[in-house]
Design an enzyme around this catalytic site. Structure first.
Site, mmCIF file in Angstrom:
data_model
loop_
_atom_site.group_PDB
_atom_site.id
_atom_site.type_symbol
_atom_site.label_atom_id
_atom_site.label_comp_id
_atom_site.label_asym_id
_atom_site.label_seq_id
_atom_site.Cartn_x
_atom_site.Cartn_y
_atom_site.Cartn_z
ATOM 1 N N LYS A 1 1.503 4.033 -2.851
ATOM 2 C CA LYS A 1 1.051 5.414 -2.586
ATOM 3 C C LYS A 1 2.196 6.395 -2.869
ATOM 4 C CE LYS A 1 -2.576 6.642 -1.118
ATOM 5 N NZ LYS A 1 -3.857 6.907 -1.869
ATOM 6 N N TYR B 1 0.845 -1.194 0.000
ATOM 7 C CA TYR B 1 0.000 0.000 0.000
ATOM 8 C C TYR B 1 0.883 1.249 0.000
ATOM 9 C CZ TYR B 1 -3.072 3.620 1.985
ATOM 10 O OH TYR B 1 -3.745 4.795 2.226
HETATM 11 N N1 LIG Z 1 -8.707 5.690 5.700
HETATM 12 C C1 LIG Z 1 -7.539 6.237 6.115
HETATM 13 O O1 LIG Z 1 -7.207 6.261 7.309
HETATM 14 C C2 LIG Z 1 -6.632 6.872 5.107
HETATM 15 C C3 LIG Z 1 -6.923 6.846 3.750
HETATM 16 N N2 LIG Z 1 -6.093 7.465 2.852
HETATM 17 C C4 LIG Z 1 -6.416 7.469 1.428
HETATM 18 O O2 LIG Z 1 -7.707 7.994 1.263
HETATM 19 C C5 LIG Z 1 -8.331 7.442 0.113
HETATM 20 C C6 LIG Z 1 -9.728 6.987 0.464
HETATM 21 O O3 LIG Z 1 -9.650 6.021 1.488
HETATM 22 P P1 LIG Z 1 -10.964 5.404 2.135
HETATM 23 O O4 LIG Z 1 -12.132 6.246 1.832
HETATM 24 O O5 LIG Z 1 -10.613 5.091 3.532
HETATM 25 O O6 LIG Z 1 -11.076 4.026 1.330
HETATM 26 P P2 LIG Z 1 -12.354 3.235 0.831
HETATM 27 O O7 LIG Z 1 -11.908 1.829 0.603
HETATM 28 O O8 LIG Z 1 -13.522 3.445 1.720
HETATM 29 O O9 LIG Z 1 -12.667 3.922 -0.574
HETATM 30 C C7 LIG Z 1 -11.953 3.657 -1.732
HETATM 31 C C8 LIG Z 1 -12.913 3.619 -2.915
HETATM 32 O O10 LIG Z 1 -12.155 3.367 -4.106
HETATM 33 C C9 LIG Z 1 -12.906 2.514 -4.944
HETATM 34 N N3 LIG Z 1 -12.024 1.815 -5.860
HETATM 35 C C10 LIG Z 1 -11.061 0.909 -5.545
HETATM 36 N N4 LIG Z 1 -10.489 0.446 -6.661
HETATM 37 C C11 LIG Z 1 -11.065 1.095 -7.709
HETATM 38 C C12 LIG Z 1 -10.891 1.036 -9.117
HETATM 39 N N5 LIG Z 1 -10.021 0.189 -9.685
HETATM 40 N N6 LIG Z 1 -11.652 1.832 -9.888
HETATM 41 C C13 LIG Z 1 -12.564 2.668 -9.326
HETATM 42 N N7 LIG Z 1 -12.774 2.761 -8.000
HETATM 43 C C14 LIG Z 1 -12.038 1.973 -7.200
HETATM 44 C C15 LIG Z 1 -13.589 1.569 -3.966
HETATM 45 O O11 LIG Z 1 -14.701 0.917 -4.562
HETATM 46 C C16 LIG Z 1 -13.955 2.494 -2.827
HETATM 47 O O12 LIG Z 1 -15.256 3.001 -2.973
HETATM 48 C C17 LIG Z 1 -7.389 6.336 -0.378
HETATM 49 O O13 LIG Z 1 -6.639 6.821 -1.451
HETATM 50 C C18 LIG Z 1 -6.489 6.083 0.799
HETATM 51 O O14 LIG Z 1 -5.213 5.661 0.361
HETATM 52 C C19 LIG Z 1 -4.965 8.115 3.261
HETATM 53 C C20 LIG Z 1 -4.635 8.164 4.581
HETATM 54 C C21 LIG Z 1 -5.429 7.541 5.615
#
Ligand SMILES: NC(=O)C1=CN([C@@H]2O[C@H](COP(=O)(O)OP(=O)(O)OC[C@H]3O[C@@H](n4cnc5c(N)ncnc54)[C@H](O)[C@@H]3O)[C@@H](O)[C@H]2O)C=CC1
Ligand SMILES: CC(C)=CCC[C@@H](C)[C@H]1CC[C@H]2C3=C(CC[C@]12C)[C@@]1(C)CCC(=O)C[C@@H]1CC3
Length: 345
Positions: free
Chosen positions: A148, A144
């Site tokens: 990133k 991951y």
């Molecule tokens: N949750 C956390 O604590 C943190 C999250 N992030 C970043 O924030 C962003 C959002 O994270 P979350 O909302 O927690 O994750 P999440 O898993 O809830 O949302 C990610 C979304 O991306 C979609 N997705 C995945 N692969 C895809 C593809 N090939 N094509 C289209 N859509 C796709 C999924 O269906 C999902 O709806 C990510 O980039 C993550 O790396 C960064 C720091 C901390």
């Protein structure tokens, strides 16, 4: 002669808009009068004023359809961090992000805001008040983080004032809040299995946890301040609650708020990290025969037992960022949003 419709500055697409952060971002954008497209591999909800495009971000043709007449793209899609599928991370976070950039060019998008992560500089050892100029992790702790880092570099390097394509990366840390599928559910699951009795280390390690609405606020500020003459072009910004907290106090507050006991007994960090490494190694060897995922992965132990908090002075200075919801209020709102995870439910 065909006339090209000029994209409105309040028309945007959220890639990954069905996810935890993405959906909160979409809701706030709609409140602020934006017209929003969501592009995601799944449609998780319906909302007036939002158009859904279901597709894989590696599919450029599908993506371009969702970017037509849009001036701002938020890219917050990623495979779940807990997955250990290296090929999936490579395909989505690296190849897919290249596709996002190409699709933005083809559709005439002007601004791309990437959701990166503060973990791009984390190698499993202490970071105290880390600034954005810390070097990227040389030995990232998992696929991951490794992808990133490459993703962030791709997006920031694509920033070009000459081409009229501006980019910025937001680096949140430890996002939590209502509907989060990670932090509270993992914590409660661990407690229900009787594994939340121990504190790793002396319990004094400080960590940033960031309420989802503050992360959303940082993204929107970045989009609205990103201009050809602004310092944001091609830069990364930490967005946190700006209130580092002891990791184990934060976990205990959520557990107690939901009716579970707080962990009490201390275990030495080096011992737990060593056991986690051993279990990870055993799971790797046995993978062809049986698949099991230890709760205590080395990455999780490092996150739970080290200091990792970051300065958001750059975001304060360049875009006037201030967290909207203080930590204590955020914890109360979060606990209240999970009635189904209360002890006994
Ligand atoms: N949750 C956390 O604590 C943190 C999250 N992030 C970043 O924030 C962003 C959002 O994270 P979350 O909302 O927690 O994750 P999440 O898993 O809830 O949302 C990610 C979304 O991306 C979609 N997705 C995945 N692969 C895809 C593809 N090939 N094509 C289209 N859509 C796709 C999924 O269906 C999902 O709806 C990510 O980039 C993550 O790396 C960064 C720091 C901390
Ligand atoms: C600060 C930060 C980057 C948080 C991200 C969320 C997750 C990585 C954490 C959410 C719940 C945490 C948790 C543990 C590790 C880190 C989390 C998964 C443990 C597995 C650490 C070891 C334990 O004793 C149990 C913990 C349960 C909760």
């Amino acid at each position: 002669m065909a006339t090209r419709i000029r994209p409105s500055s309040k028309r945007c697409t959220v890639i990954g808009g069905s996810g935890f952060l993405g959906r909160h971002l979409v809701e706030r954008l709609v409140d602020r009068g934006y017209t929003v497209n969501v592009f995601d591999i799944r449609q998780a909800y319906e909302l007036p004023g939002v158009t859904f495009y279901q597709g894989d971000l590696c599919d450029k043709l599908a993506l371009v359809m969702a970017l037509k007449e849009v001036s701002i793209v938020f890219h917050c899609a990623s495979p779940a961090p807990g997955s250990d599928d290296g090929a999936l991370f490579q395909r989505v976070n690296i190849d897919g992000t290249r596709t996002v950039i190409q699709a933005c060019h083809e559709a005439g998008v002007q601004k791309l805001i990437l959701t990166s992560s503060a973990s791009v500089v984390f190698e499993g050892t202490d970071i105290k008040n880390g600034k954005e100029d810390l070097p990227y992790a040389k030995k990232p702790i998992d696929y991951y983080t490794e992808t990133k880092i490459k993703q962030e570099k791709l997006v920031l390097e694509a920033c070009s004032k000459e081409k009229g394509f501006l980019t910025v990366a937001i680096r949140p840390h430890g996002i939590f809040g209502p509907r989060d599928p990670q932090l509270v559910p993992i914590l409660v699951d661990t407690a229900r299995r009787g594994k939340m009795k121990f504190i790793i280390g002396d319990g004094s390690n400080l960590v940033d946890f960031t309420y989802v609405e503050n992360v959303v606020h940082g993204h929107i500020l970045a989009a609205e301040h990103l201009k050809a003459d602004s310092p944001l072009c091609g830069q990364a910004y930490h967005i946190t609650n700006d209130e580092p907290v002891r990791f184990w106090d934060f976990m205990s507050q959520i557990l107690v708020g939901l009716g579970y006991s707080a962990p009490r007994y201390h275990l030495p960090y080096a011992l737990v990290y060593g056991i986690a490494l051993l279990l990870w190694f055993i799971s790797l060897i046995l993978r062809p025969l049986i698949q099991f995922k230890p709760t205590f992965s080395p990455m999780r132990v490092a996150l739970a037992g080290t200091h990792h908090y970051y300065s958001c002075a750059r975001a304060k200075q360049d875009m006037g960022y201030r967290p909207l919801v203080p930590l204590q209020e955020a914890v109360v709102r979060t606990v209240e949003s999970y009635p189904h995870l209360r002890n006994g439910e």
